[in-house]
Design an enzyme around this catalytic site. Sequence first.
Site: not given
Length: 275
Positions: A206-207
Site C-alpha cells: 500500500g505504501e
Amino acid sequence: MYCDGTDGLLEKVRVIQADTLSMVQGGYTAGSTTSEASCEAVRLCCDVLVERLVSLKEKVKEQMGSVNWELLIMQANMQSVNLSASSYFVPEFTSRSYINYGAAVSEVEVNLLTGETKMLQTDIIYDCGQSLNPAVDLGQVEGAFVQGIGFFMLEEYLTNSDGLVVADSTWTYKIPTIDTIPKQLNVHILNSGHHKDRVLSSKASGEPPLLLAASVHCATRAAIKEARNQLDSWKGLNGSDTFFELDVPATMPVVKTLCGLDNVEFYLQSLSSRS
C-alpha cells in the site's frame, strides 16, 4: 481435520465488520501487518476448534463409518462442545523487518510551449512476497504509484508570508486525475518465496510503490535535458551547460522554465536562417 462432503465449506465462511461487539480487544493497524495478524488469529482459533472436535469425530466415525461436516457439528452441539473460539495475536517486530523490491520504467512527453508533461506509459514490477489477494495488491500498487505521481509532479502546496497554506482545494491544489496518469499502466506482481518470520509470507503493497513514481520524475528530467540540448543546437552552442535541478513537484511552470522561455523565438530564427 478432514470430513466427507466438505466441497461447499467455503460458502459457509462469513466475515463480519470489526467492532467492539465482535472483537472486544483489537491490535493496532500499522506496518501493513493487519491482514497477516488477522489470518494468524483465525488460524489459532481453528487449531482450538479442531482440538475440541477431533476426538468426537473419531467416535462418530466408528459408529457411522463416515462423517460429514453438518453431522459432526450437530453431534458437537448435542454433546455441549464449545464451538466458539477467540484469539489475540500481535505480530513481532521482526515480522515487519523486510525489504520491498520493485522497479518501474516510465515514458513521458514534454510540451516545450506549455511545460505540460504527458505520461505515456509505465511498466511496474513489484514484489508482494506471497500475495494474500493479488487483486487487492494490484490495486494498492496502482494507487500508491498514482499518489506518488501527485507528490513528484503535481501537488504543490503554496504558503503565504505567514506560513499558512493557500492551496486549500482542487482549484489550487492539483491531485492526479484521469488525464494526468499514464495512458498505459502495466503492473506485474512478483511472488517471492516463503519467509519464516512472516505469517503468510506476504509483503506490504500500500505504501512502498509510491517511490516508484520517481521514474516519471526522472523521465521528465531526461526529456527536459533533450529539449535543452535541442535549444542549444538552435543557438549554435555545444550544449556544455547540461546541469540543472528539477524540483519536486515538477509542475508545468517548472518544466516550462527549464525547457526555455524563448525556445519558440529561437526555433523560428533557426528556420529563417536556413532559408
